[in-house]
Scaffold this active site. Sequence first.
Site, PDB file in Angstrom:
ATOM      1  N   ASN A  92       0.747  -1.231   0.135  1.00  0.00           N
ATOM      2  CA  ASN A  92       0.054  -0.079  -0.032  1.00  0.00           C
ATOM      3  C   ASN A  92       0.775   1.072   0.153  1.00  0.00           C
ATOM      4  O   ASN A  92       0.303   2.366  -0.265  1.00  0.00           O
ATOM      5  CB  ASN A  92      -0.768  -0.144   1.373  1.00  0.00           C
ATOM      6  CG  ASN A  92      -1.616   1.199   1.483  1.00  0.00           C
ATOM      7  OD1 ASN A  92      -2.701   1.526   0.821  1.00  0.00           O
ATOM      8  ND2 ASN A  92      -1.213   2.079   2.391  1.00  0.00           N
ATOM      9  N   SER A 144      -4.637   2.348  -8.435  1.00  0.00           N
ATOM     10  CA  SER A 144      -5.336   3.345  -8.258  1.00  0.00           C
ATOM     11  C   SER A 144      -6.248   3.712  -9.551  1.00  0.00           C
ATOM     12  O   SER A 144      -5.874   3.223 -10.430  1.00  0.00           O
ATOM     13  CB  SER A 144      -4.539   4.753  -8.061  1.00  0.00           C
ATOM     14  OG  SER A 144      -5.313   6.076  -8.203  1.00  0.00           O
ATOM     15  N   TYR A 157       2.785   9.050 -11.110  1.00  0.00           N
ATOM     16  CA  TYR A 157       1.957   8.449 -10.431  1.00  0.00           C
ATOM     17  C   TYR A 157       0.965   7.681 -11.334  1.00  0.00           C
ATOM     18  O   TYR A 157       1.042   6.331 -10.995  1.00  0.00           O
ATOM     19  CB  TYR A 157       1.038   9.397  -9.542  1.00  0.00           C
ATOM     20  CG  TYR A 157       0.162   8.844  -8.557  1.00  0.00           C
ATOM     21  CD1 TYR A 157       0.654   8.437  -7.194  1.00  0.00           C
ATOM     22  CD2 TYR A 157      -1.129   8.423  -8.665  1.00  0.00           C
ATOM     23  CE1 TYR A 157      -0.047   7.889  -6.411  1.00  0.00           C
ATOM     24  CE2 TYR A 157      -1.890   7.745  -7.828  1.00  0.00           C
ATOM     25  CZ  TYR A 157      -1.423   7.595  -6.585  1.00  0.00           C
ATOM     26  OH  TYR A 157      -2.135   6.894  -5.539  1.00  0.00           O
ATOM     27  N   ILE A 190     -11.021   8.663  -2.100  1.00  0.00           N
ATOM     28  CA  ILE A 190     -11.097   8.244  -1.208  1.00  0.00           C
ATOM     29  C   ILE A 190     -10.676   9.240   0.050  1.00  0.00           C
ATOM     30  O   ILE A 190      -9.903  10.111  -0.135  1.00  0.00           O
ATOM     31  CB  ILE A 190     -10.096   6.986  -0.733  1.00  0.00           C
ATOM     32  CG1 ILE A 190     -10.218   5.707  -2.003  1.00  0.00           C
ATOM     33  CG2 ILE A 190     -10.252   6.286   0.636  1.00  0.00           C
ATOM     34  CD1 ILE A 190     -11.735   5.268  -1.911  1.00  0.00           C
TER      35      ILE A 190
END
Length: 248
Positions: A92, A144, A157, A190
Amino acid sequence: MNSLLVNKAAIVTGGSRGIGFGIAKLFAEHGANVQIWGINEEAGKSAAQDLSDKTGSKVSFALVDVSKNDMVSAQVQKFLAEYGTIDVVVNNAGITRDSLLMRMSEEEWSSVIDTNLGSIYNVCSAVIRPMIKARSGAIVNISSIVGLRGSPGQTNYAAAKAGIIGFSKALSKEVGSKNIRVNCIAPGFIDTDMTKGLSDNLKNEWLKGVPLGRVGTPEEIAMAALFLASNQSSYITGQVLSVDGGMA
């Protein structure tokens, strides 16, 4: 106490806050012995103690920079010496260094790739041999929605998170015959410290693209991780579970 992971030995990287903390908490509530890995020793030890007190499960913290291969390998050996096995790993840990590509520095690119994608190699390559020896294991890699659809200002990312998906699908095919499952979760918008720092205008723009019309919670990602880590998903591997309110 619930019972989906009783006496399972689990590692959760980046588990001291946000999504990682939610996953570590739910695993501990389901009886797992959980070790949180992170680089903030004070926050990590506090999180581990809090979860131990509240769940009654054994929860510990290890100071590990998952972008450092030698550090990861050493801690895996310590974990095996203590628990004898590695049943579940949740990758994670991650960072952001957002910038438009024309302004992005090499350091901003490399730091995100090394931490978010390089760590997946470091951890998985260290745990896969003991899992093969045990002929059992579940690996859950946190990707993601950005890895599925991209996002301006996040080429680094997005590349890392898309890479996690490809890596997981390939690894699942390598180790499936050894009863090791490898899956991904692709969270959407989130409610974490990362998203709390966004402006209200930006949050509202994001929410326009969420059919369910709200922000998700770390607990909802944790439920997906619990499913993929447990025998509830015993015939699922090489998959990407989007938990995004319908964004993808």
